[in-house]
Scaffold this active site. Structure first.
Site, mmCIF file in Angstrom:
data_model
loop_
_atom_site.group_PDB
_atom_site.id
_atom_site.type_symbol
_atom_site.label_atom_id
_atom_site.label_comp_id
_atom_site.label_asym_id
_atom_site.label_seq_id
_atom_site.Cartn_x
_atom_site.Cartn_y
_atom_site.Cartn_z
ATOM 1 N N ASP A 1 -2.484 8.114 7.981
ATOM 2 C CA ASP A 1 -3.591 7.144 8.785
ATOM 3 C C ASP A 1 -2.671 6.375 9.721
ATOM 4 O OD1 ASP A 1 -2.232 5.364 7.271
ATOM 5 O OD2 ASP A 1 -3.996 4.842 5.780
ATOM 6 N N SER B 1 0.944 -1.213 -0.129
ATOM 7 C CA SER B 1 -0.081 0.054 -0.039
ATOM 8 C C SER B 1 0.937 1.200 0.006
ATOM 9 C CB SER B 1 -0.913 -0.031 1.436
ATOM 10 O OG SER B 1 -0.192 -0.283 2.456
ATOM 11 N N HIS C 1 0.413 4.809 7.221
ATOM 12 C CA HIS C 1 0.750 5.519 5.933
ATOM 13 C C HIS C 1 1.303 6.643 6.214
ATOM 14 C CE1 HIS C 1 -2.177 2.187 4.601
ATOM 15 N NE2 HIS C 1 -1.172 1.576 4.146
#
Length: 364
Positions: free
Chosen positions: A329, A40, A332
């Site tokens: 978040d 991600s 990340h």
């Protein structure tokens, strides 16, 4: 007379700027394409096309992206993959799964493509945990792209293109996170040292497969200090990092460095740059002022302690001052943090970038 001089001067300027453009364009061709594998941290939307719980195609993700739209990037704006492409004067790479159905897909592979998937890992157990596209599957996709390029360009031209291209890899965090969350898909009683051994036993075969499909320049971005993410800090009453998890994140990086060195000694035509994201992110939290950050523990977007209990959901609260947060978040980084990280991936020196940085790798 004055008009004549002006026209001559402006013509000269035109010629000079034209030549600069031509020279610049030629120089840019040192790296014709970029191929990204990973999780991600570099997913630009592949997970939008699969059945997975891990998605980022909703607000408040993308709040600082073009048109303030969520694209499937797990951050407020651009991520590492976008900045790496920009540094190489390439367009942002499309997610591979967006091209599979495109009619002109063969030409769109010429500048490279992004295979990364949120939740992906080295071990296939990450696929079962997160329903992501594992590194093995990403390499399967790349194998398909390799075939398309050979059909289009022929084998020699394809090898020439790929040998100048950069192959970016950002992987490993989800193997650790999956272990922390539940080691249910691994053999019972697997320890963290055993997990690292397992990852390091499987990764060489994966890298070798990419090498056998034409890759010669590897840019590996190591694991960050996972124990310092808002998710892990939020579990600690004092908000401190989980040092045990950090120790194994660091150990993984040292093992990857040794692995890449070994691979280079076996393959003279291979070169690599390893970036120590662990040291870089630790430096953010220890010297935030030096980088323009004021918040190193709390996520910008999320819920719960340190906003570290949930992903950035539409119901989450989010900060107005995104550029002074390290984390967007619970896991990340923000666009601001990614920008600095990629600056150092390209321009950094040892011990951050080892043995060379990506700018030097590109020039080889």
């Amino acid at each position: 007379m004055g008009h004549h001089c002006n026209s001559v001067v402006s013509f000269c300027f035109f010629i000079i700027s034209f030549l600069i453009t031509v020279i610049h364009t030629e120089a840019d061709k040192t790296v014709p394409a970029l191929f990204i594998f990973g999780d991600s941290l570099v997913d630009v939307g592949n997970n939008n096309y699969i059945l997975s719980v891990l998605k980022a195609n909703f607000p408040h993700n993308g709040i600082d992206f073009t048109d303030h739209k969520a694209t499937g990037r797990y951050t407020n704006g651009k991520n590492a993959a976008d900045f790496i492409a920009e540094k190489l004067d390439l367009l942002t790479l499309p997610p591979y799964l967006s091209l599979v159905k495109a009619s002109n897909k063969s030409t769109s592979f010429l500048g490279g493509v992004n295979f990364a998937s949120g939740g992906a890992g080295i071990l296939d157990h990450t696929k079962q945990l997160f329903a992501s596209i594992s590194l093995d599957e990403q390499i399967d996709y790349y194998s398909t792209v390799y075939g398309e390029l050979v059909n289009q360009l022929g084998a020699d031209a394809t090898q020439k293109l790929l040998s100048k291209s950069i192959f970016g890899i950002v992987i490993g965090s989800n193997d650790m996170l999956g272990y922390i969350r539940s080691s249910s898909t691994l053999p019972r009683n697997t320890t963290l040292p055993q997990l690292i051994d397992l990852m390091i036993s499987i990764l060489p075969g994966q890298l070798k497969r990419i090498y056998n499909l034409g890759a010669r320049k590897f840019a590996f971005i190591g694991m960050g200090p996972i124990g310092c993410t808002p998710s892990q800090r939020s579990l600690n009453k004092t908000g401190e990092c989980n040092e045990e998890i950090n120790y194994w994140s660091h150990t993984f990086n040292e093992r990857v460095k040794a692995l890449l060195e070994g691979m280079k000694s076996e393959n003279n035509d291979m070169n690599y740059s390893f970036f120590d994201a662990y040291s870089q992110l630790l430096d953010f939290s220890q010297n935030p002022d030096a980088y323009g950050f004021s918040e190193v523990k709390e996520a910008c977007c999320g819920l719960g302690n340190l906003r570290g209990k949930t992903p950035c959901l539409p119901i989450s609260l989010y900060c107005s001052n995104r550029s002074d947060h390290v984390f967007w978040d619970f896991y990340h980084p923000t666009e601001a943090a990614y920008r600095i990280i990629v600056d150092n991936v390209f321009e950094g020196s040892q011990p951050y970038a080892y043995p060379i940085n990506v700018k030097q790798l590109a020039a080889l």
